[in-house]
Write a protein that holds these residues in place. Sequence first.
Motif, PDB file in Angstrom:
ATOM      1  N   LYS A  69       0.839  -1.199   0.000  1.00 22.85           N
ATOM      2  CA  LYS A  69       0.000   0.000   0.000  1.00 22.85           C
ATOM      3  C   LYS A  69       0.872   1.245   0.000  1.00 22.85           C
ATOM      4  CE  LYS A  69      -3.954  -1.897   2.410  1.00 22.85           C
ATOM      5  NZ  LYS A  69      -4.864  -1.738   3.554  1.00 22.85           N
ATOM      6  N   LYS A  70       0.335   2.322  -0.613  1.00 17.56           N
ATOM      7  CA  LYS A  70       1.017   3.603  -0.579  1.00 17.56           C
ATOM      8  C   LYS A  70       0.950   4.165   0.832  1.00 17.56           C
ATOM      9  CE  LYS A  70       0.219   5.099  -5.297  1.00 17.56           C
ATOM     10  NZ  LYS A  70      -0.319   6.171  -6.149  1.00 17.56           N
ATOM     11  N   GLN A  71       1.989   4.859   1.209  1.00 19.06           N
ATOM     12  CA  GLN A  71       1.980   5.524   2.505  1.00 19.06           C
ATOM     13  C   GLN A  71       1.115   6.778   2.405  1.00 19.06           C
ATOM     14  OE1 GLN A  71       6.083   6.321   3.368  1.00 19.06           O
ATOM     15  NE2 GLN A  71       6.434   4.270   4.132  1.00 19.06           N
ATOM     16  N   LEU A  72       0.167   6.887   3.290  1.00 16.86           N
ATOM     17  CA  LEU A  72      -0.689   8.067   3.350  1.00 16.86           C
ATOM     18  C   LEU A  72      -0.397   8.764   4.673  1.00 16.86           C
ATOM     19  CD1 LEU A  72      -4.022   6.569   1.970  1.00 16.86           C
ATOM     20  CD2 LEU A  72      -2.231   7.782   0.727  1.00 16.86           C
ATOM     21  N   LEU A  73       0.671   9.539   4.691  1.00 14.68           N
ATOM     22  CA  LEU A  73       1.166  10.136   5.923  1.00 14.68           C
ATOM     23  C   LEU A  73       0.204  11.174   6.491  1.00 14.68           C
ATOM     24  CD1 LEU A  73       4.914  10.604   4.940  1.00 14.68           C
ATOM     25  CD2 LEU A  73       3.875   8.734   6.237  1.00 14.68           C
ATOM     26  N   HIS A  74       0.047  11.128   7.817  1.00  9.12           N
ATOM     27  CA  HIS A  74      -0.810  12.068   8.539  1.00  9.12           C
ATOM     28  C   HIS A  74      -0.054  12.593   9.747  1.00  9.12           C
ATOM     29  CE1 HIS A  74      -3.699   9.756   6.208  1.00  9.12           C
ATOM     30  NE2 HIS A  74      -4.536  10.764   6.368  1.00  9.12           N
ATOM     31  N   LEU A  75      -0.117  13.908   9.953  1.00 11.28           N
ATOM     32  CA  LEU A  75       0.503  14.570  11.094  1.00 11.28           C
ATOM     33  C   LEU A  75      -0.568  14.890  12.127  1.00 11.28           C
ATOM     34  CD1 LEU A  75       2.725  16.315  12.554  1.00 11.28           C
ATOM     35  CD2 LEU A  75       1.949  18.197  11.102  1.00 11.28           C
ATOM     36  N   VAL A  76      -0.298  14.579  13.384  1.00  8.95           N
ATOM     37  CA  VAL A  76      -1.198  14.937  14.475  1.00  8.95           C
ATOM     38  C   VAL A  76      -0.467  15.942  15.362  1.00  8.95           C
ATOM     39  CG1 VAL A  76      -2.532  14.117  16.461  1.00  8.95           C
ATOM     40  CG2 VAL A  76      -2.316  12.673  14.427  1.00  8.95           C
ATOM     41  N   PHE A  77      -1.111  17.090  15.575  1.00 11.50           N
ATOM     42  CA  PHE A  77      -0.522  18.107  16.437  1.00 11.50           C
ATOM     43  C   PHE A  77      -1.627  18.886  17.121  1.00 11.50           C
ATOM     44  CE2 PHE A  77      -1.668  20.754  12.946  1.00 11.50           C
ATOM     45  CZ  PHE A  77      -1.776  22.041  13.447  1.00 11.50           C
ATOM     46  N   GLY A  78      -1.249  19.629  18.143  1.00  7.25           N
ATOM     47  CA  GLY A  78      -2.239  20.426  18.844  1.00  7.25           C
ATOM     48  C   GLY A  78      -1.613  21.559  19.604  1.00  7.25           C
ATOM     49  N   GLY A  79      -2.488  22.390  20.136  1.00 10.38           N
ATOM     50  CA  GLY A  79      -2.041  23.520  20.930  1.00 10.38           C
ATOM     51  C   GLY A  79      -3.232  24.275  21.480  1.00 10.38           C
ATOM     52  N   GLU A  80      -2.918  25.226  22.302  1.00 11.45           N
ATOM     53  CA  GLU A  80      -3.960  26.023  22.926  1.00 11.45           C
ATOM     54  C   GLU A  80      -4.302  27.206  22.026  1.00 11.45           C
ATOM     55  OE1 GLU A  80      -4.985  27.300  27.491  1.00 11.45           O
ATOM     56  OE2 GLU A  80      -2.910  26.963  26.921  1.00 11.45           O
ATOM     57  N   LEU A  81      -5.584  27.359  21.728  1.00 13.66           N
ATOM     58  CA  LEU A  81      -6.041  28.448  20.869  1.00 13.66           C
ATOM     59  C   LEU A  81      -6.191  29.737  21.669  1.00 13.66           C
ATOM     60  CD1 LEU A  81      -8.821  26.573  18.871  1.00 13.66           C
ATOM     61  CD2 LEU A  81      -6.440  26.968  18.203  1.00 13.66           C
ATOM     62  N   LYS A  82      -6.003  30.884  20.986  1.00 12.99           N
ATOM     63  CA  LYS A  82      -6.182  32.190  21.636  1.00 12.99           C
ATOM     64  C   LYS A  82      -7.626  32.358  22.089  1.00 12.99           C
ATOM     65  CE  LYS A  82      -2.536  34.700  19.233  1.00 12.99           C
ATOM     66  NZ  LYS A  82      -2.239  35.807  18.319  1.00 12.99           N
ATOM     67  N   ASP A  83      -8.542  31.994  21.218  1.00 18.51           N
ATOM     68  CA  ASP A  83      -9.963  32.020  21.572  1.00 18.51           C
ATOM     69  C   ASP A  83     -10.676  30.948  20.777  1.00 18.51           C
ATOM     70  OD1 ASP A  83     -11.284  33.200  19.087  1.00 18.51           O
ATOM     71  OD2 ASP A  83      -9.891  34.813  19.565  1.00 18.51           O
TER      72      ASP A  83
END
Length: 82
Positions: free
Chosen positions: A6-20
């Motif tokens: 299968k082809k690699q279907l790369l996904h990035l997971v990230f997060g942070g605190e939003l200003k609002d």
Amino acid sequence: MADGEKKQLLHLVFGGELKDLESMDFRDLDALDIVGIFPNYAKALDAWKSKAQMTVDNAHMRYFIVHMHRMLDPHDDSKTAS
């Protein structure tokens, strides 16, 4: 690529605190949580759920899944499936 591979279907997971809660602007870019890069959407979703659950008490904390494979090769329509 070998047959059946299968082809690699790369996904990035990230997060942070939003200003609002009405924006997508992060409070502190240096404090972004880069969870990781995953080989498919299912594994990225598992990581996203785990991090989202850990931060459920902070309404401003948000995690995202970025479909990196779409950014790396936006003209390849065969990669549109998650």
